[in-house]
Scaffold this active site. Structure first.
Site, PDB file in Angstrom:
ATOM      1  N   LYS A 201      31.579 -63.888 142.428  1.00  0.00           N
ATOM      2  CA  LYS A 201      30.742 -63.033 143.251  1.00  0.00           C
ATOM      3  C   LYS A 201      31.618 -61.855 143.666  1.00  0.00           C
ATOM      4  O   LYS A 201      32.776 -62.040 144.051  1.00  0.00           O
ATOM      5  CB  LYS A 201      30.306 -63.830 144.482  1.00  0.00           C
ATOM      6  CG  LYS A 201      29.534 -63.034 145.487  1.00  0.00           C
ATOM      7  CD  LYS A 201      28.060 -63.292 145.355  1.00  0.00           C
ATOM      8  CE  LYS A 201      27.275 -62.386 146.286  1.00  0.00           C
ATOM      9  NZ  LYS A 201      26.023 -61.945 145.675  1.00  0.00           N
ATOM     10  N   TYR A 202      31.103 -60.619 143.546  1.00  0.00           N
ATOM     11  CA  TYR A 202      31.870 -59.449 143.976  1.00  0.00           C
ATOM     12  C   TYR A 202      31.609 -59.230 145.457  1.00  0.00           C
ATOM     13  O   TYR A 202      30.474 -58.919 145.864  1.00  0.00           O
ATOM     14  CB  TYR A 202      31.459 -58.219 143.164  1.00  0.00           C
ATOM     15  CG  TYR A 202      32.225 -56.979 143.533  1.00  0.00           C
ATOM     16  CD1 TYR A 202      33.579 -56.864 143.229  1.00  0.00           C
ATOM     17  CD2 TYR A 202      31.605 -55.917 144.196  1.00  0.00           C
ATOM     18  CE1 TYR A 202      34.288 -55.728 143.569  1.00  0.00           C
ATOM     19  CE2 TYR A 202      32.320 -54.777 144.536  1.00  0.00           C
ATOM     20  CZ  TYR A 202      33.662 -54.691 144.224  1.00  0.00           C
ATOM     21  OH  TYR A 202      34.373 -53.562 144.562  1.00  0.00           O
ATOM     22  N   LEU A 203      32.637 -59.437 146.265  1.00  0.00           N
ATOM     23  CA  LEU A 203      32.464 -59.267 147.711  1.00  0.00           C
ATOM     24  C   LEU A 203      32.537 -57.778 148.048  1.00  0.00           C
ATOM     25  O   LEU A 203      33.439 -57.084 147.577  1.00  0.00           O
ATOM     26  CB  LEU A 203      33.527 -60.062 148.469  1.00  0.00           C
ATOM     27  CG  LEU A 203      33.557 -61.572 148.187  1.00  0.00           C
ATOM     28  CD1 LEU A 203      34.611 -62.266 149.045  1.00  0.00           C
ATOM     29  CD2 LEU A 203      32.192 -62.208 148.442  1.00  0.00           C
ATOM     30  N   ASN A 289      50.342 -66.630 143.546  1.00  0.00           N
ATOM     31  CA  ASN A 289      51.512 -66.074 142.881  1.00  0.00           C
ATOM     32  C   ASN A 289      52.696 -67.004 143.091  1.00  0.00           C
ATOM     33  O   ASN A 289      53.047 -67.321 144.225  1.00  0.00           O
ATOM     34  CB  ASN A 289      51.822 -64.678 143.415  1.00  0.00           C
ATOM     35  CG  ASN A 289      50.776 -63.675 142.968  1.00  0.00           C
ATOM     36  OD1 ASN A 289      50.422 -63.626 141.794  1.00  0.00           O
ATOM     37  ND2 ASN A 289      50.251 -62.914 143.896  1.00  0.00           N
ATOM     38  N   ARG A 291      55.939 -66.852 142.934  1.00  0.00           N
ATOM     39  CA  ARG A 291      57.191 -66.076 142.949  1.00  0.00           C
ATOM     40  C   ARG A 291      57.302 -65.365 144.287  1.00  0.00           C
ATOM     41  O   ARG A 291      56.383 -65.409 145.092  1.00  0.00           O
ATOM     42  CB  ARG A 291      57.145 -65.023 141.842  1.00  0.00           C
ATOM     43  CG  ARG A 291      55.914 -64.148 141.967  1.00  0.00           C
ATOM     44  CD  ARG A 291      55.941 -62.915 141.100  1.00  0.00           C
ATOM     45  NE  ARG A 291      54.631 -62.292 140.998  1.00  0.00           N
ATOM     46  CZ  ARG A 291      54.101 -61.473 141.883  1.00  0.00           C
ATOM     47  NH1 ARG A 291      54.742 -61.159 142.986  1.00  0.00           N
ATOM     48  NH2 ARG A 291      52.891 -60.963 141.705  1.00  0.00           N
TER      49      ARG A 291
HETATM   50  P1  ADP Z   1      45.382 -59.407 139.952  1.00  0.00           P
HETATM   51  O1  ADP Z   1      46.082 -60.692 139.644  1.00  0.00           O
HETATM   52  O2  ADP Z   1      45.041 -58.604 138.744  1.00  0.00           O
HETATM   53  O3  ADP Z   1      46.066 -58.633 141.021  1.00  0.00           O
HETATM   54  P2  ADP Z   1      43.488 -60.575 141.869  1.00  0.00           P
HETATM   55  O4  ADP Z   1      42.600 -61.700 141.542  1.00  0.00           O
HETATM   56  O5  ADP Z   1      44.695 -60.864 142.719  1.00  0.00           O
HETATM   57  O6  ADP Z   1      43.938 -59.845 140.515  1.00  0.00           O
HETATM   58  O7  ADP Z   1      42.662 -59.426 142.575  1.00  0.00           O
HETATM   59  C1  ADP Z   1      43.240 -58.173 142.884  1.00  0.00           C
HETATM   60  C2  ADP Z   1      42.352 -57.419 143.861  1.00  0.00           C
HETATM   61  O8  ADP Z   1      41.042 -57.217 143.296  1.00  0.00           O
HETATM   62  C3  ADP Z   1      42.100 -58.153 145.167  1.00  0.00           C
HETATM   63  O9  ADP Z   1      43.134 -57.961 146.101  1.00  0.00           O
HETATM   64  C4  ADP Z   1      40.795 -57.493 145.596  1.00  0.00           C
HETATM   65  O10 ADP Z   1      41.044 -56.214 146.119  1.00  0.00           O
HETATM   66  C5  ADP Z   1      40.041 -57.319 144.286  1.00  0.00           C
HETATM   67  N1  ADP Z   1      39.178 -58.493 144.015  1.00  0.00           N
HETATM   68  C6  ADP Z   1      39.510 -59.616 143.338  1.00  0.00           C
HETATM   69  N2  ADP Z   1      38.473 -60.505 143.309  1.00  0.00           N
HETATM   70  C7  ADP Z   1      37.458 -59.926 143.995  1.00  0.00           C
HETATM   71  C8  ADP Z   1      36.099 -60.334 144.328  1.00  0.00           C
HETATM   72  N3  ADP Z   1      35.602 -61.503 143.949  1.00  0.00           N
HETATM   73  N4  ADP Z   1      35.346 -59.463 145.060  1.00  0.00           N
HETATM   74  C9  ADP Z   1      35.853 -58.255 145.442  1.00  0.00           C
HETATM   75  N5  ADP Z   1      37.099 -57.822 145.156  1.00  0.00           N
HETATM   76  C10 ADP Z   1      37.901 -58.636 144.441  1.00  0.00           C
END
Ligand code: ADP
Length: 446
Positions: A201-203, A289, A291
């Site tokens: 779900k995109y928050l 993460n 690390r």
């Molecule tokens: P990466 O490993 O490429 O950094 P992440 O899963 O940590 O990917 O997500 C990076 C960023 O993308 C998050 O900090 C947030 O800003 C955005 N993001 C990730 N998942 C969602 C989601 N389900 N809804 C809205 N924003 C998201």
């Protein structure tokens, strides 16, 4: 304890690790590419070994060269820093196979958390709440359609092997789904060599809140509180705070209890960070993460702890030696990531630094490998300095950051210092009421 540690990294993080080693009385070995022969991490190490030509794939990612450097210098452990080989389970395995200690989690945990689908499944199984989404990998467009219909638009397609914000595409409605799915898959294949994707779900207005964990090899796990890393551009963090202006101590304690219990069940070791999205009072796990993080200094300042020293100690088999109730959260800390980029266009600006003056004074820390006369090479990440401040309150930390940014002089190349000056001067930032979209609007003048 180790006698000699090889640091498989460069730049500010290589220096950061050297500093911890020196305080522990451990000798250091720097590795470097031919482009980094004059770098500060090479100059300050006890010994150094050239491991290849400038491209990272031939040097900082060159596993045989790095293992040979460890063998000829007699190092007994390797610290990978962040980036490069830090989340490469195969590398961690090979370090072990060569009779050396990898300063980090087990290869098994690195592998598990490196696959975001496996990571989410593992976390769900030990009681950590997730962002709603597909139950594992999306088999094809049809299953993407049915999951999206079930969880509701907007949705996000993400790469299972993703990192650095790549392989992530939003579909706001049914009509966008096919493009988002195809693009995310293509990007994932090109960047990570795997086109496995999943859906969340995109928050619309979350904050990015992450929790710092440390575990020893004897089943003890503690947390060092949260960091707020919501200020991002293209999903990359630019400025981080500890604690979060939006999180109350009772919420920190509750999240910490859930997370430490989960990692205890998984038998996790060494440092790790659980990343969550926080919206409407709810935390939802997105990834872990395995690390040290770029932004670890804000936690160090808040808790008065040396996280690298702790990583080295527990990797050597020592007990943590303290409990959760011994950890204090004191005041407020902010970090600005300063990169060799144009502060408006974000174009990289490698080149010669002709003059350099780092800010100082009470509560100011600069982690940087820059010096006057240094040439910033074009081959690597553009991060050139981290400016961290600590103060009794958030508002005083902002005043201190403004003062420190004004004092900071990097002459000869453009940096993002002017952008950080604009951010800390902004009333919206000062109010602390921001989401992961705030900075994108701010830089586009919205
Ligand atoms: P990466 O490993 O490429 O950094 P992440 O899963 O940590 O990917 O997500 C990076 C960023 O993308 C998050 O900090 C947030 O800003 C955005 N993001 C990730 N998942 C969602 C989601 N389900 N809804 C809205 N924003 C998201």
């Amino acid at each position: 304890m180790f006698r000699k540690i090889l640091i498989a990294n460069r730049g500010e993080i290589a220096l950061r690790i050297q500093r911890a080693c020196r305080e522990l009385g451990i000798a250091t070995v720097a590795v470097h590419s031919t482009a980094d022969a004059e770098a500060m991490h090479v100059r300050l190490a006890d010994e150094s070994v050239c491991i290849g030509p400038p491209p990272a794939k031939d040097s900082y990612l060159n596993i045989p060269s790095i293992l040979s450097a460890a063998a000829i210098t007699g190092a007994d452990a390797i610290h990978p820093g962040y980036g490069f080989l830090s989340e490469n389970a195969g590398f961690a395995d090979m370090v072990d196979a060569h009779g050396l200690t990898f300063i980090g989690p087990t290869a098994e945990h690195i592998g598990m958390m490196g696959d975001k689908i496996a990571a989410k499944a593992a976390m769900a199984a030990v009681g950590v709440p997730l962002v709603p989404g597909s139950d594992g990998e999306l088999a094809g467009l049809d299953s993407a359609r049915s999951v999206a219909a079930h969880i509701g638009y907007p949705v996000l397609i993400k790469a299972a092997a993703g990192g650095g914000g790549r392989g992530m595409k939003v579909a706001r409605e049914t009509a966008d789904l096919e493009d988002a799915f195809t693009l995310a898959r293509g990007e994932a294949r090109a960047a990570f060599g795997s086109d496995s994707v999943y859906m969340e779900k995109y928050l619309d207005r979350p904050r990015h809140i992450e929790l710092q964990i440390m575990a020893d090899n004897h089943g003890h796990v503690v947390h060092f509180g949260e960091r707020d890393c919501s200020l991002q551009r293209r999903h990359q963090k630019l400025l981080e705070e500890a604690g979060s202006p939006a999180i109350k101590p009772a919420q920190r304690d509750a999240l910490g209890e859930t997370a430490t219990a989960a990692l205890r069940k998984l038998g996790y070791r060494n440092a790790g960070t659980l990343e969550f999205l926080y919206q409407d009072g709810q935390f939802a796990f997105i990834e872990m993460n395995t690390r040290l993080q770029v932004e670890h200094p804000v936690t160090e300042m808040l808790c008065d702890i040396d996280l690298v020293r702790e990583q080295i100690r527990v990797a050597a088999g020592s007990l943590l030696g303290y409990e959760q109730r011994d950890i204090n959260f004191d005041g407020h800390a902010i970090e600005c990531r300063i990169t060799a980029e144009d502060p408006v266009t974000f174009m990289p600006t490698p080149g010669r630094v002709t003059a350099f003056h780092a800010p100082g004074g009470l509560g100011v820390r600069v982690d940087s490998a820059l010096y006057a006369g240094y040439f910033v090479p074009p081959f690597y990440d553009s991060l050139v300095a981290k400016l961290i401040v600590h103060a009794p309150t958030r508002s005083r930390a902002i005043d201190r950051m403004r003062r420190a940014l004004d004092e900071f002089a990097v002459v000869g190349i453009k940096t993002t210092i002017p952008l950080h000056q604009r951010i800390v001067d902004d009333a919206g930032f000062q109010a602390g009421d921001y989401t992961i979209h705030w900075l994108e609007d701010f830089v586009s003048g919205g």
